[in-house]
Design an enzyme around this catalytic site. Structure first.
Site, PDB file in Angstrom:
ATOM      1  N   GLY A  10      -4.473  -4.650  -4.482  1.00  0.00           N
ATOM      2  CA  GLY A  10      -5.463  -3.764  -5.102  1.00  0.00           C
ATOM      3  C   GLY A  10      -4.717  -2.568  -5.632  1.00  0.00           C
ATOM      4  O   GLY A  10      -3.869  -2.015  -4.948  1.00  0.00           O
ATOM      5  N   HIS A  11      -5.014  -2.188  -6.829  1.00  0.00           N
ATOM      6  CA  HIS A  11      -4.181  -1.207  -7.505  1.00  0.00           C
ATOM      7  C   HIS A  11      -5.128  -0.260  -8.256  1.00  0.00           C
ATOM      8  O   HIS A  11      -5.864  -0.710  -9.116  1.00  0.00           O
ATOM      9  CB  HIS A  11      -3.279  -2.048  -8.411  1.00  0.00           C
ATOM     10  CG  HIS A  11      -2.390  -1.305  -9.316  1.00  0.00           C
ATOM     11  ND1 HIS A  11      -1.252  -1.859  -9.817  1.00  0.00           N
ATOM     12  CD2 HIS A  11      -2.476  -0.075  -9.821  1.00  0.00           C
ATOM     13  CE1 HIS A  11      -0.662  -0.988 -10.594  1.00  0.00           C
ATOM     14  NE2 HIS A  11      -1.390   0.101 -10.613  1.00  0.00           N
ATOM     15  N   ASP A  67       0.817  -1.226   0.000  1.00  0.00           N
ATOM     16  CA  ASP A  67       0.000   0.000   0.000  1.00  0.00           C
ATOM     17  C   ASP A  67       0.847   1.271   0.000  1.00  0.00           C
ATOM     18  O   ASP A  67       0.454   2.287   0.564  1.00  0.00           O
ATOM     19  CB  ASP A  67      -0.962   0.027   1.217  1.00  0.00           C
ATOM     20  CG  ASP A  67      -1.777  -1.239   1.321  1.00  0.00           C
ATOM     21  OD1 ASP A  67      -2.285  -1.690   0.285  1.00  0.00           O
ATOM     22  OD2 ASP A  67      -1.900  -1.789   2.436  1.00  0.00           O
ATOM     23  N   GLN A 113       2.208  -5.892  -3.151  1.00  0.00           N
ATOM     24  CA  GLN A 113       2.660  -5.945  -1.745  1.00  0.00           C
ATOM     25  C   GLN A 113       3.993  -5.189  -1.583  1.00  0.00           C
ATOM     26  O   GLN A 113       4.257  -4.300  -2.363  1.00  0.00           O
ATOM     27  CB  GLN A 113       2.765  -7.398  -1.237  1.00  0.00           C
ATOM     28  CG  GLN A 113       1.427  -8.090  -1.080  1.00  0.00           C
ATOM     29  CD  GLN A 113       0.918  -8.734  -2.362  1.00  0.00           C
ATOM     30  OE1 GLN A 113       1.661  -9.335  -3.102  1.00  0.00           O
ATOM     31  NE2 GLN A 113      -0.364  -8.593  -2.626  1.00  0.00           N
ATOM     32  N   LYS A 115       2.126   2.356  -5.092  1.00  0.00           N
ATOM     33  CA  LYS A 115       2.825   1.903  -6.305  1.00  0.00           C
ATOM     34  C   LYS A 115       1.993   2.197  -7.551  1.00  0.00           C
ATOM     35  O   LYS A 115       2.532   2.444  -8.632  1.00  0.00           O
ATOM     36  CB  LYS A 115       3.101   0.387  -6.225  1.00  0.00           C
ATOM     37  CG  LYS A 115       4.063   0.005  -5.117  1.00  0.00           C
ATOM     38  CD  LYS A 115       4.303  -1.482  -5.073  1.00  0.00           C
ATOM     39  CE  LYS A 115       3.119  -2.288  -4.585  1.00  0.00           C
ATOM     40  NZ  LYS A 115       2.726  -2.068  -3.191  1.00  0.00           N
TER      41      LYS A 115
HETATM   42  P1  IMP Z   1      -2.110 -12.860   2.016  1.00  0.00           P
HETATM   43  O1  IMP Z   1      -1.185 -12.284   1.011  1.00  0.00           O
HETATM   44  O2  IMP Z   1      -3.556 -12.639   1.701  1.00  0.00           O
HETATM   45  O3  IMP Z   1      -1.792 -14.277   2.344  1.00  0.00           O
HETATM   46  O4  IMP Z   1      -1.891 -12.049   3.404  1.00  0.00           O
HETATM   47  C1  IMP Z   1      -0.654 -12.114   4.127  1.00  0.00           C
HETATM   48  C2  IMP Z   1      -0.329 -10.751   4.739  1.00  0.00           C
HETATM   49  O5  IMP Z   1      -0.002  -9.833   3.704  1.00  0.00           O
HETATM   50  C3  IMP Z   1      -1.474 -10.122   5.523  1.00  0.00           C
HETATM   51  O6  IMP Z   1      -0.944  -9.422   6.630  1.00  0.00           O
HETATM   52  C4  IMP Z   1      -2.091  -9.159   4.533  1.00  0.00           C
HETATM   53  O7  IMP Z   1      -2.753  -8.088   5.179  1.00  0.00           O
HETATM   54  C5  IMP Z   1      -0.838  -8.676   3.801  1.00  0.00           C
HETATM   55  N1  IMP Z   1      -1.131  -8.230   2.428  1.00  0.00           N
HETATM   56  C6  IMP Z   1      -1.402  -9.003   1.352  1.00  0.00           C
HETATM   57  N2  IMP Z   1      -1.605  -8.246   0.255  1.00  0.00           N
HETATM   58  C7  IMP Z   1      -1.437  -6.967   0.653  1.00  0.00           C
HETATM   59  C8  IMP Z   1      -1.485  -5.727  -0.037  1.00  0.00           C
HETATM   60  O8  IMP Z   1      -1.708  -5.633  -1.263  1.00  0.00           O
HETATM   61  N3  IMP Z   1      -1.240  -4.614   0.718  1.00  0.00           N
HETATM   62  C9  IMP Z   1      -0.949  -4.686   2.036  1.00  0.00           C
HETATM   63  N4  IMP Z   1      -0.885  -5.817   2.723  1.00  0.00           N
HETATM   64  C10 IMP Z   1      -1.127  -6.961   2.033  1.00  0.00           C
END
Ligand code: IMP
Length: 428
Positions: free
Chosen positions: A42-43, A15, A225, A18
């Site tokens: 999410g972008h 977040d 991420q 990007k």
């Molecule tokens: P997962 O990727 O859904 O398995 O989540 C693993 C961790 O990564 C969690 O703490 C999520 O909140 C975090 N996470 C996954 N995708 C994002 C993102 O796009 N932005 C911020 N945090 C993310």
């Protein structure tokens, strides 16, 4: 003449903004590639006044003449991909050529169900995942029981493979989680429907990108991420299950490291995180609340409030090292305006010892106390600033301090929510 390849990589916990940086670079790129993650990201992209939120598709889909690639490193949820494509075509905006790597792993319905059970049934430590099935999909990839996009193209082989894998998954679903099994027929029918549509897009990511480079084209690798969520280099186990870091580009697309020219690291002027895990500079009091409200720090996908805190330069320097970051983009500098003082973490106090090195041991990191340098606050509105010289002196000092500490030049500065409110200090 060889083309140019740039990577946009998150330097914090995701977040970072990007999308804003990708938005600026995409029009100048010919091929835009996603290399990891999936619908957990999410972008947001705004084109011709309309807002689009992409979870899987690269932002280049909105531009005609571009090629967009979903790389082999992506955990692909075909339903989400088709939703995004349908939304684009209903607006007449599916303008680019799309290629989906045949080697990308498919997020199956049982992955999402297992992600949900793992998070909600209390048998496993909660991670605060997005419940998009990302972790279970990558577990199967590395356990060599995954279904790849190319597998969908072979119905008979798929039938045998699914029969065996679903048998295992249903054991877990019924015996461990005490829930109803998934029907094989419904799953197989779904996979066949995916095949029909995906077969239009299946290709070889490595070949497409390398060929484009050899033709002198510009490639943009879009990370999802951030570094601190990287499975190898992040705050393990509180991480996502892929490599958002620059190394993920090579494994997630099949493009060699020497092809990468610029690595643009994106960081917010402060820190945020969603989900569990250490965030050393987190402010649980009013300053954190201020950053959350002023920065609208609520997760776009789930609405969850983001945890907020001061900029962590120890972690940022670490991210610069891990990624070999060549340029920095600092977003949301304007959010700091209005604070009496601005703090920035320059070291950690680890059990009474000061350290400027990021500890890779999450136990040590969890107990680390930030050591701050304090800047005077500023209150000026910066939305009209066109160059860094238009910013208040304190904001300029803050940016200079980031550059000095990381050794990486800041070339893009976000000074307001609108895409116009961006200062570029160097163009491509
Ligand atoms: P997962 O990727 O859904 O398995 O989540 C693993 C961790 O990564 C969690 O703490 C999520 O909140 C975090 N996470 C996954 N995708 C994002 C993102 O796009 N932005 C911020 N945090 C993310």
């Amino acid at each position: 003449m060889k083309g140019k390849a740039e990577v946009i990589v998150g330097m914090q916990w995701g977040d970072e903004g990007k999308g804003r940086v990708a938005d600026a670079i995409t029009p100048k790129s010919d091929v835009i590639v996603r290399y990891q993650g999936g619908a957990n990201s999410g972008h947001t992209v705004i084109v011709e006044g309309k807002k689009y939120i992409f979870h899987i598709l690269p932002s280049g889909m909105l531009y005609s003449g571009k090629t967009c690639v979903v790389g082999n490193g992506v955990a692909l949820d075909p339903d989400r991909l088709f939703e995004e494509l349908d939304e684009l075509s209903s607006q007449g905006m599916d303008r680019a050529r799309l290629i989906v790597s045949g080697s990308a792993h498919v997020v199956m319905p049982y992955h999402k169900i297992l992600d949900h059970f793992e998070e909600s049934k209390g048998l496993k430590r909660r991670q605060g995942t997005t419940e998009q099935g990302i972790g279970p999909c990558y577990v199967d990839k590395f356990g060599r029981t995954g279904i790849r996009v190319c597998d969908l193209m072979h119905p008979d082989m798929l039938r045998d493979k699914l029969d065996y894998i679903l048998g295992l998954k249903n054991q877990i679903i019924t015996r461990i989680y005490d829930e109803k099994p998934i029907s094989f027929d419904a799953l197989y029918d779904k996979a066949m429907a995916w095949k029909e549509r995906l077969s239009l897009y299946v290709g070889d990511c490595s070949k497409v990108v390398t060929q484009a480079l050899n033709e002198g084209k510009c490639i943009l690798f879009e990370g999802a991420q951030g570094t601190m969520l990287d499975i190898d280099h992040g705050t393990y186990p509180y991480v996502t299950s892929s490599n958002p870091t620059c190394g993920g580009v090579c494994t997630g697309t099949g493009v060699g490291p020497k092809n990468i020219d610029r690595i643009i690291g994106v960081a917010k002027a402060y820190c945020t995180r969603v989900g569990e895990g250490p965030l050393p500079t987190e402010d649980l009091e009013e300053k954190g609340q201020y950053l959350r409200e002023k920065g609208r720090e609520y997760c776009a996908a789930t609405g969850r409030p983001r945890r907020c805190g001061w900029l962590d330069l120890v972690a940022l320097k670490y991210a610069a090292r891990i990624n070999g970051t060549t340029h920095l983009a600092i977003t949301k500098l304007d959010v700091l305006s209005g604070l009496e003082e601005i703090k920035v973490c320059v070291a950690y106090d680890c059990d009474g010892k000061r350290s400027e090195e990021y500890p890779v041991d999450t136990h040590i990191l969890s107990a680390a106390k930030p050591v701050y340098k304090t800047f005077k606050g500023f209150s000026q509105d910066m939305s009209e600033a066109e160059t860094i010289e238009d910013l208040p002196q304190v904001a300029r000092d803050y940016v200079k301090f980031i550059e000095d500490q990381t050794g990486v030049p800041v070339v893009i500065l976000g000074v307001g929510p609108d895409r116009k409110e961006t200062i570029f200090r160097e163009t491509r």
